[in-house]
Write an enzyme that holds these catalytic residues in place. Structure first.
Site, short mmCIF file in Angstrom:
data_model
loop_
_atom_site.label_atom_id
_atom_site.label_comp_id
_atom_site.label_asym_id
_atom_site.label_seq_id
_atom_site.Cartn_x
_atom_site.Cartn_y
_atom_site.Cartn_z
N THR A 14 1.07 -1.61 -0.02
CA THR A 14 0.12 0.16 0.24
C THR A 14 0.69 0.85 0.40
O THR A 14 0.17 2.24 -0.49
CB THR A 14 -0.91 -0.12 0.65
OG1 THR A 14 -2.07 -1.08 0.78
CG2 THR A 14 -1.52 1.15 0.55
N SER A 53 2.20 -8.09 -0.33
CA SER A 53 3.58 -8.42 0.52
C SER A 53 2.85 -9.91 0.02
O SER A 53 3.68 -11.28 0.93
CB SER A 53 3.06 -7.93 1.79
OG SER A 53 1.41 -8.38 2.37
N THR A 85 0.75 -5.18 4.35
CA THR A 85 1.32 -4.87 5.70
C THR A 85 0.75 -5.74 5.85
O THR A 85 1.08 -6.66 7.26
CB THR A 85 0.58 -3.88 6.22
OG1 THR A 85 -1.13 -4.10 5.72
CG2 THR A 85 0.67 -2.24 6.04
N ASP A 86 0.15 -6.45 4.41
CA ASP A 86 -0.39 -8.40 5.46
C ASP A 86 0.75 -9.68 5.65
O ASP A 86 0.18 -10.16 6.44
CB ASP A 86 -1.12 -8.48 4.07
CG ASP A 86 -1.95 -8.13 3.47
OD1 ASP A 86 -2.45 -7.01 4.43
OD2 ASP A 86 -3.03 -8.02 2.13
N1 ASP Z 1 -2.51 -5.92 -0.29
C1 ASP Z 1 -1.30 -4.95 1.12
C2 ASP Z 1 -0.44 -6.11 0.89
O1 ASP Z 1 1.00 -5.56 0.03
C3 ASP Z 1 -1.79 -4.46 2.06
C4 ASP Z 1 -0.79 -3.69 2.33
O2 ASP Z 1 -0.04 -2.91 1.88
O3 ASP Z 1 -1.27 -2.92 3.63
O4 ASP Z 1 0.28 -6.74 2.34
#
Ligand code: ASP
Length: 335
Positions: A14, A53, A85-86
């Site tokens: 993100t 991620s 974040t995931d």
């Molecule tokens: N889908 C995203 C990720 O790559 C979510 C994020 O970055 O917060 O984890």
């Protein structure tokens, strides 16, 4: 005074997202370093990938650890890694165990894209750069840290605990390693140095697969029975409460533990699993008697990363289980 150089290695997520070509849903498209202009450091922007991620692999993390080391050899004073974040709680812990530097690698991300109202992208990156350059933090821990929402978390204890809010990350158990006030890090406690050698120097590149399964009410054993047949090298069982399963599940886990390491954690994801309290079928004493290993305070996701990294590093089963117990037991040092 010399302006320090910070390498910002961008993996997507993100913090790198913008609207897709049709202007709608978000996709990773820019380097994280683009979200912030700062004069506290010379930022060296390194594009590693533009991906979610969920795409990150253990092989990639070992290559990333080597790149982090290369950036410092090339003159960077500190390194920040940005990603989605995931899986941040897993990748940061893997980087902690790989330990490419003798100072912490700082990981950050964003819950709101740079283009979203109230985005945390620039704030988190700025805080991560400040933390990466903080001498007190380098003294407090040798592991990786996660900086989000003006908080500094040890990679070992941080968990993503909310799907959407900017305070989505928490240090479950020992609490935060530090905070940022007015952009300056304040370190609250120390984490003991990992008792393991830097695994980046031992990695064999072996493709290790460790499964995670939850314990459930009224559970059958079909999936547990299938784990070894499916070629997994280990299983982390997220036990009920203090680390419990039914008698039938304990039996299946015991059979599996004759073939591969079986570690029991807790699906509560907080607190240490029990090791010497209950004696019913499927309780912790039964599991230990059948060859299962307690994960201490490590939740299943961290235990999976740890077992995977140990087996990749060429440790045999006995050594891997002993080292896992040591790392899971490592206590927090309060200042
Ligand atoms: N889908 C995203 C990720 O790559 C979510 C994020 O970055 O917060 O984890």
């Amino acid at each position: 005074m010399r302006t320090p150089t910070v390498a910002v290695i961008s993996l997507g997520g993100t913090i790198s997202c913008g609207p897709g070509d049709d202007g709608s849903a978000l996709v990773p498209r820019t380097d994280a370093a683009d979200v912030l202009s700062t004069d506290t450091a010379r930022v060296r922007s390194v594009r590693w990938s533009l991906a979610d991620s969920s795409e990150i692999t253990f092989d990639e993390l070992v290559r990333l650890a080597r790149e982090i080391r290369r950036q410092v050899v090339d003159g960077a004073d500190a390194v920040v890694v940005t990603q989605g974040t995931d899986t941040l709680e897993e990748t940061a812990y893997a980087l902690s165990l790989l330990r490419p530097l003798d100072r912490p690698v700082v990981c950050t991300a964003a819950m709101r894209a740079p283009t979203a109202p109230g985005s945390d992208a620039a704030a988190n990156l700025g805080a991560a750069i400040a933390a990466a350059l903080e001498p007190d933090l380098a003294e407090a821990t040798a592991g990786a840290v996660v900086v989000m929402n003006d908080e500094i978390h040890s990679a070992k204890w941080v968990q993503k605990v909310h799907t959407q809010r900017v305070d989505a990350f928490a240090s479950v158990g020992p609490g935060r390693l530090g905070v940022l006030y007015e952009g300056s890090p304040r370190v609250l406690r120390r984490d003991p140095a990992p008792r393991l050698p830097a695994l980046v120097d031992r990695d064999t590149g072996r493709n290790v697969r460790v499964a995670v399964l939850p314990a459930l009410l009224d559970q059958d054993t079909a999936l547990i029975d299938a784990v070894a047949r499916a070629g997994y090298d280990g299983l982390i069982l997220e036990g009920l409460g203090g680390g419990h399963v039914s008698g039938a599940v304990a039996h299946a886990l015991g059979d599996l533990a004759r073939e591969i390491p079986v570690v029991y954690a807790s699906r509560t994801r907080a607190g240490a699993v029990l090791e010497r309290t209950y004696g019913s079928p499927g309780a912790e004493l039964d599991l230990i008697g059948r060859g299962c290993v307690a994960s201490g305070e490590l939740p299943a996701l961290k235990a999976r990363v740890l077992l995977t990294m140990l087996l990749r590093s060429g440790y045999g089963r006995g050594d891997a289980e002993t080292l896992l117990r040591h790392e899971a037991d490592a206590r927090v040092v309060v200042r």
